[in-house]
Design a protein around this motif. Sequence first.
Motif, PDB file in Angstrom:
ATOM      1  N   ASP A 144      -7.937   6.310   7.817  1.00 40.46           N
ATOM      2  CA  ASP A 144      -8.323   6.035   6.766  1.00 40.46           C
ATOM      3  C   ASP A 144      -8.682   4.316   6.712  1.00 40.46           C
ATOM      4  O   ASP A 144      -7.676   3.776   6.929  1.00 40.46           O
TER       5      ASP A 144
ATOM      6  N   THR B 277       0.624   5.458   0.094  1.00 40.21           N
ATOM      7  CA  THR B 277      -0.275   6.773   0.092  1.00 40.21           C
ATOM      8  C   THR B 277       0.625   7.908   0.190  1.00 40.21           C
ATOM      9  O   THR B 277       1.629   7.958   0.747  1.00 40.21           O
TER      10      THR B 277
ATOM     11  N   VAL C  50       1.052  -1.178  -0.050  1.00 37.70           N
ATOM     12  CA  VAL C  50      -0.034  -0.050   0.006  1.00 37.70           C
ATOM     13  C   VAL C  50       0.942   1.242  -0.006  1.00 37.70           C
ATOM     14  O   VAL C  50       1.889   1.389   0.879  1.00 37.70           O
TER      15      VAL C  50
ATOM     16  N   SER D  51      -4.046   9.965   0.450  1.00 40.63           N
ATOM     17  CA  SER D  51      -4.607   9.889   1.803  1.00 40.63           C
ATOM     18  C   SER D  51      -3.373  10.474   2.576  1.00 40.63           C
ATOM     19  O   SER D  51      -2.183  10.720   2.435  1.00 40.63           O
TER      20      SER D  51
ATOM     21  N   PHE E  57      -2.874   5.275  -3.441  1.00 40.11           N
ATOM     22  CA  PHE E  57      -4.117   6.378  -3.361  1.00 40.11           C
ATOM     23  C   PHE E  57      -3.625   7.266  -2.526  1.00 40.11           C
ATOM     24  O   PHE E  57      -2.693   7.302  -1.643  1.00 40.11           O
TER      25      PHE E  57
ATOM     26  N   ARG F 165      -8.801   2.386   4.753  1.00 39.89           N
ATOM     27  CA  ARG F 165      -8.183   1.411   3.599  1.00 39.89           C
ATOM     28  C   ARG F 165      -7.003   1.039   4.222  1.00 39.89           C
ATOM     29  O   ARG F 165      -6.222   0.144   3.462  1.00 39.89           O
ATOM     30  N   LEU F 166      -6.276   1.331   5.396  1.00 41.57           N
ATOM     31  CA  LEU F 166      -5.075   1.248   5.852  1.00 41.57           C
ATOM     32  C   LEU F 166      -5.261   0.255   6.866  1.00 41.57           C
ATOM     33  O   LEU F 166      -4.073  -0.247   7.617  1.00 41.57           O
ATOM     34  N   SER F 167      -6.429  -0.325   7.084  1.00 38.36           N
ATOM     35  CA  SER F 167      -6.593  -1.257   8.291  1.00 38.36           C
ATOM     36  C   SER F 167      -5.851  -2.691   7.699  1.00 38.36           C
ATOM     37  O   SER F 167      -5.934  -2.973   6.295  1.00 38.36           O
TER      38      SER F 167
ATOM     39  N   ARG G 285      -1.641  -1.024  -3.978  1.00 38.25           N
ATOM     40  CA  ARG G 285      -2.581  -0.212  -3.654  1.00 38.25           C
ATOM     41  C   ARG G 285      -2.195   1.109  -3.766  1.00 38.25           C
ATOM     42  O   ARG G 285      -1.437   1.665  -2.685  1.00 38.25           O
TER      43      ARG G 285
END
Length: 488
Positions: free
Chosen positions: A373, A335, A333, A367, A365, A375-377, A363
């Motif tokens: 957020d 960001t 991920v 942020s 994106f 989506r960071l879990s 991923r």
Amino acid sequence: MFLTIATRSSVPDVPATDLGFLLHKNPARPQSVEVAGGTAHVLYPEATAERCTAAVLLEVDPIGLVRSGRGRPSEGFTLGQYVNDRPYAASSLLAVALGKLFRTAMNGRCDARPALAATAVPLEIHIPALPCRGGPTLATRFFEPLGWTVDARPIPLDPEIPSWGDSRYVDLRLTGTLRLADALNHLYVLMPVLDDAKHYWVDTEEIDKLIRAGDGWLAAHPDKDLISHRYLAHRRNLTDTALDRLTEAEGDLLEDEPATEVGDDLPGPATSAPHVSSGGGSASSSPSLAAQRRATVLEVLREIGGHRVGDLGCGEGVLVAELLKDGRYDLVVATDVSSRALAQAEKRLHVREMSERQRERLRLFQSSVTYADGRLSGLDAAVLMEVVEHVDPPRLPALAKAVFGAAKPGAVVVTTPNSEYNVRFEALKAGGFRHADHRFEWTRQEFREWAEGVCATYGYLVEFRPVGPVDHEVGAPTQLAIFRKGEV
């Protein structure tokens, strides 16, 4: 049009007149060279052991400039090609003259005084009339991050009629301790950028000139986008290409830490300015601090284990590229709060050319690290590499809550400059920061106190490690903390 470059003797037995060796121009003999549209002269109004000043005078022939095809017919009216400010105000014409007069000096070469060419010396530069679209504020924005003290004063349209206000010209004075080669390259790029005009056609060759003159400082400049856009005459296709090449260069450039000596990106006792390029000396076999930092973070992530990692504040994706090369990570991920940085990261990573399987691992994106957020879990580990110091101190609790309290990764790796090490950089002003965008820089104790407070609040345990060469008095240039989930 003219400018002056002055220095004073700051080292015993090294007279100020050694400026002549650095410029490859004898103080005892005025010299001239023909340039497009005129003649450039170098002479020395003063040349003593204590202080030496070199003056560059450019005599512009507006008629000759137009006849050579280098005039600017779009000045507003036909006579504007002949009647304009070019003979009087610094511009791209003067930048070209500098390049022709001092080409060897700009490359950092001086066979007669090689050690002096690699050393930062006290310099004073004066440009009495510089067209500056953006005024004194923009001149300060451009030069100050490069180690200059800037005195930019607007020139009134008519001193006798104050109500007319200021002209678009500034009287610019720069003082600082820098390599002469770097100073000349700053002027070569930034004079036409502040003027926001060029007297000749701009094509792809200008990209090479920009990259060459900007080596070692432009990639890390906070206004590199604007500088590139103006230097390349607002031609978006050229600017995008230049920024792509600068991004590649920035991969090995210390964005927030001064380089040390010419030819050596490793931290140590500095004799040169924060932005000195390694291009002027021999190549070092040791990796730069930026490379050491990435290598250390990657090693720590391997120690932590896990298959889902995140680079929070990924910038232009240098670390992300390394993570994607490692097959152990099923998900990476990345960001950043900057859409521009994410666009550059996408280009660096060649996202559009990725296979479907590769794309599934990434991923990317937008942020902010100061907002929760979802989506960071679920991350096994998250990295904040040189990020926290860019956050305003009142927002640090929000960062801790978003990362440690909301995202709750299994581990968090944080790196940040060690401010105690700053004394090893002579050209860094006392109390100054390593990068213009830094909101603060912590001592080792301050970093420890912040980290321990985070652990007490969110149930993590922390371990500290140095990054880079460790000085027995002030520690390492970069400090790193590894947070692992534990018991409160």
